[in-house]
Design a protein around this motif. Structure first.
Motif, PDB file in Angstrom:
ATOM      1  N   ASN A   1      -7.587  24.329   4.767  1.00  0.00           N
ATOM      2  CA  ASN A   1      -8.413  24.489   3.878  1.00  0.00           C
ATOM      3  C   ASN A   1      -9.548  23.253   3.724  1.00  0.00           C
ATOM      4  O   ASN A   1     -10.529  23.164   3.000  1.00  0.00           O
ATOM      5  N   ILE A   2      -8.980  22.200   4.525  1.00  0.00           N
ATOM      6  CA  ILE A   2     -10.035  20.933   4.395  1.00  0.00           C
ATOM      7  C   ILE A   2     -11.078  20.961   5.358  1.00  0.00           C
ATOM      8  O   ILE A   2     -10.897  21.279   6.518  1.00  0.00           O
ATOM      9  N   ASN A   3     -12.306  20.436   4.858  1.00  0.00           N
ATOM     10  CA  ASN A   3     -13.368  20.547   5.899  1.00  0.00           C
ATOM     11  C   ASN A   3     -13.176  19.855   7.307  1.00  0.00           C
ATOM     12  O   ASN A   3     -13.565  20.118   8.284  1.00  0.00           O
ATOM     13  N   ALA A   4     -12.473  18.603   7.154  1.00  0.00           N
ATOM     14  CA  ALA A   4     -11.870  17.875   8.547  1.00  0.00           C
ATOM     15  C   ALA A   4     -11.196  18.679   9.426  1.00  0.00           C
ATOM     16  O   ALA A   4     -11.593  18.613  10.643  1.00  0.00           O
ATOM     17  N   ILE A   5     -10.722  19.576   8.950  1.00  0.00           N
ATOM     18  CA  ILE A   5      -9.510  20.362   9.708  1.00  0.00           C
ATOM     19  C   ILE A   5     -10.501  21.528  10.359  1.00  0.00           C
ATOM     20  O   ILE A   5     -10.594  21.923  11.300  1.00  0.00           O
ATOM     21  N   LYS A   6     -11.310  22.097   9.357  1.00  0.00           N
ATOM     22  CA  LYS A   6     -11.977  23.284   9.960  1.00  0.00           C
ATOM     23  C   LYS A   6     -12.946  22.803  10.940  1.00  0.00           C
ATOM     24  O   LYS A   6     -13.280  23.502  11.793  1.00  0.00           O
ATOM     25  N   GLY A  28       0.736  -1.245  -0.084  1.00  0.00           N
ATOM     26  CA  GLY A  28       0.157  -0.075  -0.092  1.00  0.00           C
ATOM     27  C   GLY A  28       0.831   1.273  -0.089  1.00  0.00           C
ATOM     28  O   GLY A  28       1.851   1.474  -0.666  1.00  0.00           O
ATOM     29  N   PHE A  29       0.453   2.220   0.959  1.00  0.00           N
ATOM     30  CA  PHE A  29       1.283   3.234   0.940  1.00  0.00           C
ATOM     31  C   PHE A  29       1.239   4.244  -0.569  1.00  0.00           C
ATOM     32  O   PHE A  29       2.120   4.487  -0.896  1.00  0.00           O
ATOM     33  N   GLU A  30      -0.058   4.368  -0.989  1.00  0.00           N
ATOM     34  CA  GLU A  30      -0.228   5.037  -2.194  1.00  0.00           C
ATOM     35  C   GLU A  30       0.188   6.528  -1.938  1.00  0.00           C
ATOM     36  O   GLU A  30      -0.332   7.328  -1.264  1.00  0.00           O
ATOM     37  N   LYS A  31       1.188   7.095  -2.776  1.00  0.00           N
ATOM     38  CA  LYS A  31       1.517   8.562  -2.703  1.00  0.00           C
ATOM     39  C   LYS A  31       0.516   9.490  -3.290  1.00  0.00           C
ATOM     40  O   LYS A  31      -0.263   9.054  -4.189  1.00  0.00           O
ATOM     41  N   MET A  32       0.230  10.602  -2.571  1.00  0.00           N
ATOM     42  CA  MET A  32      -0.783  11.489  -2.785  1.00  0.00           C
ATOM     43  C   MET A  32       0.033  12.851  -3.014  1.00  0.00           C
ATOM     44  O   MET A  32       1.064  13.217  -2.555  1.00  0.00           O
ATOM     45  N   SER A  33      -0.842  13.626  -3.900  1.00  0.00           N
ATOM     46  CA  SER A  33      -0.572  15.012  -4.025  1.00  0.00           C
ATOM     47  C   SER A  33      -1.330  15.988  -3.245  1.00  0.00           C
ATOM     48  O   SER A  33      -2.573  15.581  -2.727  1.00  0.00           O
ATOM     49  N   MET A  34      -0.770  16.816  -2.614  1.00  0.00           N
ATOM     50  CA  MET A  34      -1.761  17.960  -1.899  1.00  0.00           C
ATOM     51  C   MET A  34      -2.703  18.262  -2.739  1.00  0.00           C
ATOM     52  O   MET A  34      -3.819  18.548  -2.148  1.00  0.00           O
ATOM     53  N   GLU A  35      -2.699  18.487  -3.942  1.00  0.00           N
ATOM     54  CA  GLU A  35      -3.926  19.071  -4.591  1.00  0.00           C
ATOM     55  C   GLU A  35      -5.048  17.983  -4.837  1.00  0.00           C
ATOM     56  O   GLU A  35      -6.137  18.181  -4.681  1.00  0.00           O
ATOM     57  N   THR A  36      -4.603  16.593  -4.844  1.00  0.00           N
ATOM     58  CA  THR A  36      -5.587  15.687  -4.914  1.00  0.00           C
ATOM     59  C   THR A  36      -6.207  15.561  -3.541  1.00  0.00           C
ATOM     60  O   THR A  36      -7.575  15.621  -3.448  1.00  0.00           O
ATOM     61  N   VAL A  37      -5.485  15.578  -2.377  1.00  0.00           N
ATOM     62  CA  VAL A  37      -6.308  15.751  -0.955  1.00  0.00           C
ATOM     63  C   VAL A  37      -7.066  16.890  -0.794  1.00  0.00           C
ATOM     64  O   VAL A  37      -8.343  16.606  -0.330  1.00  0.00           O
ATOM     65  N   LEU A  38      -6.771  18.038  -1.411  1.00  0.00           N
ATOM     66  CA  LEU A  38      -7.625  19.343  -1.249  1.00  0.00           C
ATOM     67  C   LEU A  38      -8.881  18.926  -2.151  1.00  0.00           C
ATOM     68  O   LEU A  38      -9.945  19.636  -1.915  1.00  0.00           O
ATOM     69  N   ALA A  39      -8.550  18.256  -3.496  1.00  0.00           N
ATOM     70  CA  ALA A  39      -9.918  18.273  -4.246  1.00  0.00           C
ATOM     71  C   ALA A  39     -10.734  17.054  -3.572  1.00  0.00           C
ATOM     72  O   ALA A  39     -12.166  17.202  -3.789  1.00  0.00           O
ATOM     73  N   TYR A  40     -10.267  16.129  -2.799  1.00  0.00           N
ATOM     74  CA  TYR A  40     -11.071  15.243  -1.997  1.00  0.00           C
ATOM     75  C   TYR A  40     -12.015  15.860  -1.075  1.00  0.00           C
ATOM     76  O   TYR A  40     -13.238  15.665  -0.762  1.00  0.00           O
ATOM     77  N   ASN A  41     -11.236  17.113  -0.313  1.00  0.00           N
ATOM     78  CA  ASN A  41     -11.994  17.870   0.835  1.00  0.00           C
ATOM     79  C   ASN A  41     -12.548  16.941   1.607  1.00  0.00           C
ATOM     80  O   ASN A  41     -13.761  17.033   1.765  1.00  0.00           O
ATOM     81  N   PRO A  42     -11.800  15.916   2.386  1.00  0.00           N
ATOM     82  CA  PRO A  42     -12.692  14.803   3.164  1.00  0.00           C
ATOM     83  C   PRO A  42     -13.528  15.616   4.536  1.00  0.00           C
ATOM     84  O   PRO A  42     -12.885  16.550   4.880  1.00  0.00           O
ATOM     85  N   ASP A  43     -14.689  15.026   4.865  1.00  0.00           N
ATOM     86  CA  ASP A  43     -15.227  15.277   6.148  1.00  0.00           C
ATOM     87  C   ASP A  43     -14.563  14.930   7.382  1.00  0.00           C
ATOM     88  O   ASP A  43     -14.588  15.744   8.649  1.00  0.00           O
TER      89      ASP A  43
END
Length: 357
Positions: free
Chosen positions: A267-272, A231-246
């Motif tokens: 900027n992510i809802n989970a953080i807010k 596993g450990f799929e590498k992500m970009s910050m742009e992708t995580v921002l686009a996902y904007n997880p709850d």
């Protein structure tokens, strides 16, 4: 000389007959019929998954760990773990088993563990040197643990214990299904599983490492086919921002502690909305790596985080009960706090958990 040989042969025959008289036949989870000791005294599990499950059944049966236990985790384990030898790995990467320790321990039963990416029967040939019967548990999903505990109860002649753990496990799955069924798909929170020191590694939704997210409503935001078992799929910050997880669940405390200081993550809802949760790990990981029976408690914890109104459990009470039943210890209030809300480093000195009476 002849008389001595006769006596020796009689003694060996007596031992052999004694074993046969005290043996039982069990059918393992591969359908193999195996003669096992009436009451096994020492069991060797060459897989981490098997070692963990065996610990839950009866920690005093363990021949040894295949890995070192960190000192800070010992207070959360049965006292017998303090002197349990480390044998090392027999299979897989980093093989380092100390065969002298293993042979000296004289296990009378071997617990093999099989799932898609674990051992196969051919590898068991390496353990024939121990001259002990081996049985297989089969684990293709966390939901197999109900049957695993029932099987171990039969194999170890501890059916009451096995059935008790199995009943707790199955009730957990039933409760989860009931909650998820009440929540429409569109109202289920989108979850990002943050791995690595930078939070920019994760798992595809079909990975063994995120089975809890599948059970909790299939809520993993990263939809893909896992590229490899690690596993450990590498992500970009742009992708995580686009996902904007709850919701975010975080593996590494170092990342968890600094996430609120990183402006871009804000900027992510989970953080807010303050819905970022650090996965408990003492003494073993509740969510993943390795994916052990601790995930049963991890599933309760996850459901409480994702669906607090629908789940309605006292997570502190549930944690104490789980540790009493599965870990064979009674947590102190200080330990409970440390398990659920760990400090930057585990406390080096904390009142020891008391063995379950």
């Amino acid at each position: 000389m002849r008389e001595m040989k006769t006596l020796l042969l009689a003694a060996l025959l007596s031992v052999s007959l004694g074993f046969e008289a005290s043996a039982r036949e069990v059918t393992d989870m591969l359908g193999r019929k195996v003669d096992v000791p009436e009451n096994p005294k020492k069991v060797y599990a060459p897989s981490p998954y098997g070692s963990y499950a065996l610990y839950a059944m009866d920690p005093t049966l363990l021949t040894g760990w295949i890995f070192n236990i960190d000192e800070e985790n010992l207070p959360y384990l049965h006292p017998s773990m303090k002197t349990l030898p480390t044998i090392g790995r027999v299979f897989g990467a980093g093989q380092s088993a100390n065969l002298e320790i293993l042979l000296a321990a004289k296990p009378d039963l071997i617990l093999m563990w099989q799932h898609t990416n674990e051992f196969n029967q051919k590898e068991a040939e390496k353990l024939k040197i121990l001259n002990a019967p081996f049985v297989y548990a089969v684990d293709e999903s966390i939901e197999d643990y109900t049957n695993i505990f029932k099987f171990l109860g039969k194999a170890l002649n501890k059916e009451e214990r096995g059935n008790k753990l199995a009943a707790y496990t199955e009730k957990t799955f039933t409760d989860v299904r009931n909650v998820v069924a009440k929540v429409p798909v569109e109202k289920r929170p989108k979850v990002y599983y943050a791995e690595g020191l930078d939070g920019l590694s994760t798992e595809c939704d079909d990975s063994i490492h995120v089975q809890l997210l599948k059970l909790a409503g299939d809520v993993d935001v990263h939809r893909c086919h896992t590229s490899n078992h690690k596993g450990f799929e590498k992500m970009s910050m742009e992708t995580v921002l686009a996902y904007n997880p709850d919701v975010m669940i975080v593996q590494e405390k170092m990342f968890y502690d600094k996430i609120n200081t990183l402006p871009i993550w804000g900027n992510i809802n989970a953080i807010k909305n303050h819905r970022v949760y650090l996965i408990p790990k003492a003494p073993f990981n509740w969510f993943d790596r390795p994916p052990s029976f601790m995930r049963i408690m991890g599933l309760k914890w996850l459901m409480n985080a994702l669906y607090p109104k629908e789940t309605k459990i006292d997570i502190k009470k549930e944690t104490k009960e789980f540790y009493r039943l599965f870990m064979n210890v009674n947590l102190t209030d200080a330990q409970l706090q440390e398990v659920l809300h760990p400090t930057i480093e585990y406390k080096k000195k904390i009142d020891g958990a008391t063995p379950k009476s």
